[in-house]
Design a protein around this motif. Structure first.
Motif, PDB file in Angstrom:
ATOM      1  N   ILE A 294       0.854  -1.189   0.000  1.00 31.07           N
ATOM      2  CA  ILE A 294       0.000   0.000   0.000  1.00 31.07           C
ATOM      3  C   ILE A 294       0.890   1.240   0.000  1.00 31.07           C
ATOM      4  O   ILE A 294       1.642   1.468   0.945  1.00 31.07           O
ATOM      5  CB  ILE A 294      -0.928   0.024   1.232  1.00 31.07           C
ATOM      6  N   CYS A 295       0.800   2.043  -1.043  1.00 33.30           N
ATOM      7  CA  CYS A 295       1.652   3.226  -1.181  1.00 33.30           C
ATOM      8  C   CYS A 295       0.935   4.527  -0.851  1.00 33.30           C
ATOM      9  O   CYS A 295       1.562   5.503  -0.441  1.00 33.30           O
ATOM     10  CB  CYS A 295       2.199   3.318  -2.609  1.00 33.30           C
ATOM     11  N   SER A 296      -0.377   4.565  -1.032  1.00 31.55           N
ATOM     12  CA  SER A 296      -1.151   5.783  -0.807  1.00 31.55           C
ATOM     13  C   SER A 296      -2.559   5.395  -0.392  1.00 31.55           C
ATOM     14  O   SER A 296      -3.184   4.557  -1.044  1.00 31.55           O
ATOM     15  CB  SER A 296      -1.175   6.628  -2.077  1.00 31.55           C
ATOM     16  N   LEU A 297      -3.055   6.012   0.691  1.00 33.38           N
ATOM     17  CA  LEU A 297      -4.356   5.629   1.226  1.00 33.38           C
ATOM     18  C   LEU A 297      -5.008   6.788   1.961  1.00 33.38           C
ATOM     19  O   LEU A 297      -4.387   7.829   2.180  1.00 33.38           O
ATOM     20  CB  LEU A 297      -4.231   4.416   2.137  1.00 33.38           C
ATOM     21  N   GLN A 298      -6.246   6.579   2.371  1.00 32.26           N
ATOM     22  CA  GLN A 298      -6.999   7.641   3.026  1.00 32.26           C
ATOM     23  C   GLN A 298      -7.926   7.051   4.081  1.00 32.26           C
ATOM     24  O   GLN A 298      -8.749   6.185   3.784  1.00 32.26           O
ATOM     25  CB  GLN A 298      -7.813   8.440   2.005  1.00 32.26           C
ATOM     26  N   LEU A 299      -7.783   7.531   5.315  1.00 35.82           N
ATOM     27  CA  LEU A 299      -8.674   7.143   6.398  1.00 35.82           C
ATOM     28  C   LEU A 299      -9.914   8.030   6.382  1.00 35.82           C
ATOM     29  O   LEU A 299      -9.882   9.140   5.848  1.00 35.82           O
ATOM     30  CB  LEU A 299      -7.951   7.261   7.734  1.00 35.82           C
ATOM     31  N   PRO A 300     -11.013   7.589   6.979  1.00 36.21           N
ATOM     32  CA  PRO A 300     -12.245   8.386   6.983  1.00 36.21           C
ATOM     33  C   PRO A 300     -12.036   9.765   7.593  1.00 36.21           C
ATOM     34  O   PRO A 300     -11.446   9.904   8.666  1.00 36.21           O
ATOM     35  CB  PRO A 300     -13.200   7.547   7.845  1.00 36.21           C
ATOM     36  N   GLY A 301     -12.497  10.790   6.895  1.00 35.58           N
ATOM     37  CA  GLY A 301     -12.396  12.150   7.400  1.00 35.58           C
ATOM     38  C   GLY A 301     -11.023  12.767   7.312  1.00 35.58           C
ATOM     39  O   GLY A 301     -10.809  13.898   7.757  1.00 35.58           O
ATOM     40  N   LYS A 302     -10.066  12.037   6.727  1.00 37.41           N
ATOM     41  CA  LYS A 302      -8.691  12.531   6.617  1.00 37.41           C
ATOM     42  C   LYS A 302      -8.322  12.722   5.147  1.00 37.41           C
ATOM     43  O   LYS A 302      -9.007  12.248   4.253  1.00 37.41           O
ATOM     44  CB  LYS A 302      -7.710  11.556   7.276  1.00 37.41           C
ATOM     45  N   LYS A 303      -7.210  13.394   4.916  1.00 34.86           N
ATOM     46  CA  LYS A 303      -6.754  13.569   3.540  1.00 34.86           C
ATOM     47  C   LYS A 303      -5.950  12.360   3.090  1.00 34.86           C
ATOM     48  O   LYS A 303      -5.485  11.560   3.912  1.00 34.86           O
ATOM     49  CB  LYS A 303      -5.923  14.846   3.408  1.00 34.86           C
ATOM     50  N   ARG A 304      -5.772  12.258   1.810  1.00 35.90           N
ATOM     51  CA  ARG A 304      -4.970  11.173   1.241  1.00 35.90           C
ATOM     52  C   ARG A 304      -3.508  11.353   1.641  1.00 35.90           C
ATOM     53  O   ARG A 304      -2.965  12.450   1.573  1.00 35.90           O
ATOM     54  CB  ARG A 304      -5.120  11.186  -0.279  1.00 35.90           C
ATOM     55  N   LEU A 305      -2.874  10.245   2.062  1.00 33.10           N
ATOM     56  CA  LEU A 305      -1.482  10.301   2.499  1.00 33.10           C
ATOM     57  C   LEU A 305      -0.695   9.136   1.919  1.00 33.10           C
ATOM     58  O   LEU A 305      -1.248   8.069   1.643  1.00 33.10           O
ATOM     59  CB  LEU A 305      -1.405  10.214   4.032  1.00 33.10           C
ATOM     60  N   LYS A 306       0.605   9.341   1.774  1.00 33.74           N
ATOM     61  CA  LYS A 306       1.496   8.233   1.475  1.00 33.74           C
ATOM     62  C   LYS A 306       1.663   7.407   2.746  1.00 33.74           C
ATOM     63  O   LYS A 306       1.516   7.919   3.864  1.00 33.74           O
ATOM     64  CB  LYS A 306       2.843   8.741   0.974  1.00 33.74           C
ATOM     65  N   THR A 307       1.996   6.139   2.581  1.00 30.48           N
ATOM     66  CA  THR A 307       2.046   5.240   3.734  1.00 30.48           C
ATOM     67  C   THR A 307       3.020   5.711   4.797  1.00 30.48           C
ATOM     68  O   THR A 307       2.704   5.713   5.991  1.00 30.48           O
ATOM     69  CB  THR A 307       2.409   3.824   3.271  1.00 30.48           C
ATOM     70  N   ASP A 308       4.225   6.133   4.387  1.00 30.30           N
ATOM     71  CA  ASP A 308       5.199   6.568   5.396  1.00 30.30           C
ATOM     72  C   ASP A 308       4.725   7.829   6.120  1.00 30.30           C
ATOM     73  O   ASP A 308       5.024   8.024   7.302  1.00 30.30           O
ATOM     74  CB  ASP A 308       6.582   6.778   4.774  1.00 30.30           C
ATOM     75  N   GLU A 309       3.969   8.689   5.434  1.00 33.86           N
ATOM     76  CA  GLU A 309       3.413   9.875   6.090  1.00 33.86           C
ATOM     77  C   GLU A 309       2.392   9.467   7.146  1.00 33.86           C
ATOM     78  O   GLU A 309       2.326  10.057   8.230  1.00 33.86           O
ATOM     79  CB  GLU A 309       2.755  10.787   5.052  1.00 33.86           C
ATOM     80  N   LEU A 310       1.588   8.467   6.821  1.00 31.32           N
ATOM     81  CA  LEU A 310       0.584   8.005   7.765  1.00 31.32           C
ATOM     82  C   LEU A 310       1.232   7.396   9.005  1.00 31.32           C
ATOM     83  O   LEU A 310       0.779   7.610  10.132  1.00 31.32           O
ATOM     84  CB  LEU A 310      -0.316   6.970   7.089  1.00 31.32           C
ATOM     85  N   LEU A 311       2.304   6.644   8.779  1.00 36.43           N
ATOM     86  CA  LEU A 311       2.956   5.953   9.894  1.00 36.43           C
ATOM     87  C   LEU A 311       3.969   6.817  10.641  1.00 36.43           C
ATOM     88  O   LEU A 311       4.436   6.432  11.706  1.00 36.43           O
ATOM     89  CB  LEU A 311       3.661   4.703   9.369  1.00 36.43           C
TER      90      LEU A 311
END
Length: 364
Positions: A294-311
């Motif tokens: 998974i390289c890019s994803l989006q949680l509910p109510g949040k903006k789209r992020l790259k995986t390392d940004e999310l983690l």
């Protein structure tokens, strides 16, 4: 031969994809006597009425405009007839009744985003990418009773790279489509059109449909091969976006949109849908014959992020506790992992509870 400035054209379309061809006609000096688009619709949190992209362009260039609710409405039909069109052009609009498409003396032609007769239907670009095709294209054809079955006027082929998502292919076809519409009008003016019945065209393999895409269509099936999942996700990215439902230990689920992935050809014995992460740089999900990174994803109510940004910010090592500095980090990380717990990996919830327990002890 009729000059283009004297050819009365009525243009029908609604989304961004339809703006390019209209722009090419207007800037090319063609006589667009009227534009037809969908009625305004409420959008956004405030539910304010929003103009379609085609309407916005028409207003900016002072083009006469009609927005009928029903295409068989007598008032609309009379207003359309008053424009005295010689030719009608349809790009990403609605299915027309015969009283409309059969009105102009030169007929009505449509620009369709596939190599007809392949991918007849509402979502041809999405399905070409979802199915892993390496080529698609655009077609102009004359309208008749059955949808997307009229005689073909012209086609242009376009390669699809393995890294292309539907947004990239959409934009390629949109730009080429504008030019093809102009070329088709010129051919009609010159009287050089030799349209071909679709049933006489050579087709490789069986015909594939392109039905409308709904939310349920976009749900990821992790039991499929890696390549099929990879193509499925890029065929829905950036819109409407593929999604998966991840279940927390308490039974609560969260929907996560996934926009970009990578293929990982690594064998395993895991149940498809099982998630792996180092908590810092990667998240990957087991599929039938490997992993989907998974390289890019989006949680509910949040903006789209790259995986390392999310983690980022969750400083847990593989040993869980060596680099933790406060209880907030532990709680946040466990919640993050809970959010990504796969519905097919119930044992993972027990593991997460154990991780939280061990980590809390390490902080004391």
């Amino acid at each position: 031969m009729v000059e283009k400035k004297n050819l009365r054209i009525v243009y029908m379309g609604t989304p961004d994809f339809a703006v390019e061809a209209l722009r090419c006609l207007v800037e090319g000096g063609y006589n667009v006597v009227g534009v037809i688009t969908m009625p305004d619709k409420p959008a956004g949190r405030g539910h304010k009425l929003q103009f379609s992209p085609v309407k916005q362009y028409a207003l900016e260039h002072n083009l006469p405009l009609l927005q009928p609710e029903k295409l068989k409405d007598e008032a609309f039909v009379e207003a359309l007839r008053a424009w005295k069109a010689d030719l009608q052009i349809v790009v990403a609009f609605r299915m027309l009744p015969e009283v409309v498409w059969n009105m102009p003396r030169l007929g009505t032609f449509n620009l369709h985003a596939s190599l007809l007769p392949q991918y007849r239907g509402a979502a041809p670009i999405n399905w070409a990418v979802i199915n892993g095709d390496t080529e698609t294209g655009i077609t102009t054809f004359f309208l008749k009773h059955e949808i997307d079955t009229g005689e073909v006027i012209q086609q242009v082929r376009v390669p699809i790279a393995d890294t292309d998502n539907v947004g990239i292919v959409h934009d390629k076809l949109m730009l080429l489509g504008g030019r093809l519409v102009v070329e088709t009008v010129d051919a009609i003016l010159a009287g050089t059109v030799k349209s071909i019945p679709q049933e006489e065209m050579a087709v490789v393999g069986e015909l594939r449909p392109a039905p409308k895409i709904f939310k349920d269509t976009c749900r990821i099936d992790w039991n499929r091969p890696v390549k099929r999942i990879y193509d499925f996700i890029r065929g829905l990215s950036p819109y409407p976006a593929a999604w998966t439902e991840l279940v927390q230990p308490g039974g609560e689920s969260v929907v996560v949109k996934i926009f970009e992935t990578e293929k990982i050809g690594e064998s395993h014995q895991l149940t498809p849908g099982t998630l792996q992460t180092d908590g810092k740089t990667y998240i990957r999900v087991a599929a039938e014959d490997g992993f989907v990174g998974i390289c890019s994803l989006q949680l509910p109510g949040k903006k789209r992020l790259k995986t390392d940004e999310l983690l980022r910010g969750f400083r847990l090592t593989e040993g869980y506790g060596d680099e933790i500095t406060d209880c907030h980090s532990v709680t946040s990380y466990c919640k993050l992992l809970h959010s990504f717990c796969s519905v097919t990996a119930n044992h993972f919830a027990v593991l997460l509870q154990l991780i939280c327990s061990v980590t809390a002890t390490a902080l004391q």
